[in-house]
Scaffold this active site. Structure first.
Site, mmCIF file in Angstrom:
data_model
loop_
_atom_site.group_PDB
_atom_site.id
_atom_site.type_symbol
_atom_site.label_atom_id
_atom_site.label_comp_id
_atom_site.label_asym_id
_atom_site.label_seq_id
_atom_site.Cartn_x
_atom_site.Cartn_y
_atom_site.Cartn_z
ATOM 1 N N ARG A 148 49.934 1.867 -22.165
ATOM 2 C CA ARG A 148 48.795 2.784 -22.209
ATOM 3 C C ARG A 148 48.540 3.359 -20.834
ATOM 4 O O ARG A 148 48.586 2.651 -19.827
ATOM 5 C CB ARG A 148 47.518 2.057 -22.679
ATOM 6 C CG ARG A 148 47.678 1.228 -23.932
ATOM 7 C CD ARG A 148 47.945 2.075 -25.159
ATOM 8 N NE ARG A 148 46.872 3.025 -25.439
ATOM 9 C CZ ARG A 148 45.803 2.762 -26.188
ATOM 10 N NH1 ARG A 148 45.646 1.570 -26.695
ATOM 11 N NH2 ARG A 148 44.897 3.680 -26.411
ATOM 12 N N PRO B 157 39.020 8.341 -32.657
ATOM 13 C CA PRO B 157 37.634 7.875 -32.497
ATOM 14 C C PRO B 157 37.561 6.473 -31.926
ATOM 15 O O PRO B 157 38.250 5.576 -32.378
ATOM 16 C CB PRO B 157 37.075 7.913 -33.920
ATOM 17 C CG PRO B 157 38.239 8.019 -34.826
ATOM 18 C CD PRO B 157 39.378 8.584 -34.038
ATOM 19 N N GLU B 158 36.762 6.313 -30.899
ATOM 20 C CA GLU B 158 36.544 5.000 -30.308
ATOM 21 C C GLU B 158 35.175 4.484 -30.726
ATOM 22 O O GLU B 158 34.457 5.133 -31.477
ATOM 23 C CB GLU B 158 36.646 5.110 -28.784
ATOM 24 C CG GLU B 158 38.075 5.468 -28.338
ATOM 25 C CD GLU B 158 38.437 4.820 -27.025
ATOM 26 O OE1 GLU B 158 38.026 3.661 -26.787
ATOM 27 O OE2 GLU B 158 39.122 5.461 -26.225
ATOM 28 N N LYS C 149 35.813 -1.038 -34.777
ATOM 29 C CA LYS C 149 36.005 0.402 -34.964
ATOM 30 C C LYS C 149 36.020 0.778 -36.438
ATOM 31 O O LYS C 149 36.539 1.819 -36.811
ATOM 32 C CB LYS C 149 37.307 0.841 -34.284
ATOM 33 C CG LYS C 149 37.163 0.933 -32.766
ATOM 34 C CD LYS C 149 38.317 1.709 -32.180
ATOM 35 C CE LYS C 149 38.811 1.017 -30.933
ATOM 36 N NZ LYS C 149 39.954 1.712 -30.343
#
Ligand SMILES: [Zn+2]
Length: 298
Positions: A288, A2-3, A59
């Site tokens: 990334r 989840p972002e 977050k």
């Protein structure tokens, strides 16, 4: 994982469902990983607390708590809630509190964490690590198969970086100006902006026409202005999309994934750019995956 938009949507969904409810009792599982604060401290802080609100910070999902213990004491028949909320911190609340700031329950969902609003008769899902029984009869259940999620309690919890949906343009520009790292890394640096993850960083850079490997220091004020607008636009679009799917997420115990913004760059390696048909490229920056259009982004 989840972002920010997902966490925002989940926090809003939880706020709509449980604000004002009182946590009557707490059960915590035996797995140590999900507990970032000692179990006794979590239980002691949560039990007999009223959920004053639920919001996203970075977050994290933050449940703002207030003591519900005073509510049981006889009180003069003043005007109800508001007057009581302004009263000084009740002496009975949170004996372990290091400061006078109200207590908070902090939930980080990690990779696979879910915070469900369940009925007591709902089957308890595998990998349930915490259950908070609410005065309304419902339960808040924290379920997390991979156990990267974290539960803790705090007072005055704040994210380290700036909030991307609240930061102003000039502050945003100052965050990145002079940094020698690729702009993609800088966007992911939680000490600068809090809560922007890999997907939304790629999508924002695509919309702003900036290659992820560009050094932050090489960006003009106009580049950064476009990036600022793109970050806000992407996050707000994703939050708007999430509104319709949040009930699947917080009310069900299924395994549905998160809603998704229609990606224009992220995860589209080798596919044609939606603007110019050039194949989207993938590079690795600071470990990334980063996706960009070599023609639209420079
Ligand atoms: Zn393109």
């Amino acid at each position: 994982m989840p972002e920010l938009p997902e966490v925002e949507t989940i926090a809003r969904g939880l706020a709509a469902r449980v604000t004002g409810d009182v946590i009557e009792s707490v059960w915590l599982g035996s797995k140590p990983e999900p507990l970032k604060s000692p179990a006794a401290e979590i239980a002691g802080t949560l039990e007999l607390s009223r959920i004053a609100g639920v919001r996203r910070v970075g977050k994290h999902i933050v449940f703002d708590l207030e003591s519900a213990r005073v509510a049981r004491a006889p009180s003069p028949a003043k005007k109800a809630g508001r007057a009581r909320a302004r009263m000084p911190a009740p002496t009975l609340s949170h004996a372990s509190a290091p400061t006078s700031k109200p207590a908070q329950w902090i939930v980080h969902l990690g990779m696979t964490g879910r915070m469900l609003v369940s009925k007591p008769e709902d089957e308890i899902a595998k990998h349930t690590h915490a259950i908070a029984k609410l005065a309304s009869g419902r339960e808040l259940r924290f379920v997390d198969p991979r156990r990267f999620g974290r539960l803790s309690v705090a007072h005055g919890f704040e994210a380290v970086g700036s909030e991307p949906l609240e930061v102003g343009l000039e502050r945003f520009v100052r965050l990145f100006r002079g940094r020698k790292t690729p702009i993609k890394s800088a966007l992911l640096n939680q000490k600068l902006l809090s809560g922007v993850g890999n997907i939304y960083a790629d999508e924002s850079l695509f919309r702003a026409g900036i290659r992820p490997r560009r050094r932050a220091a090489s960006l003009t004020h106009e580049n950064l202005r476009r990036l600022y607008l793109a970050v806000q636009e992407v996050l707000k679009e994703a939050i708007a999309l999430g509104g319709s799917s949040v009930s699947d997420y917080v009310d069900a115990d299924g395994e549905e994934g998160f809603f998704q913004l229609q990606h224009r760059a992220y995860g589209r390696e080798g596919e044609p750019c939606l603007v110019c048909k050039t194949h989207i490229k993938r590079v690795v920056i600071a470990g990334r995956s980063s996706h960009y259009c070599p023609k639209c982004q420079s």
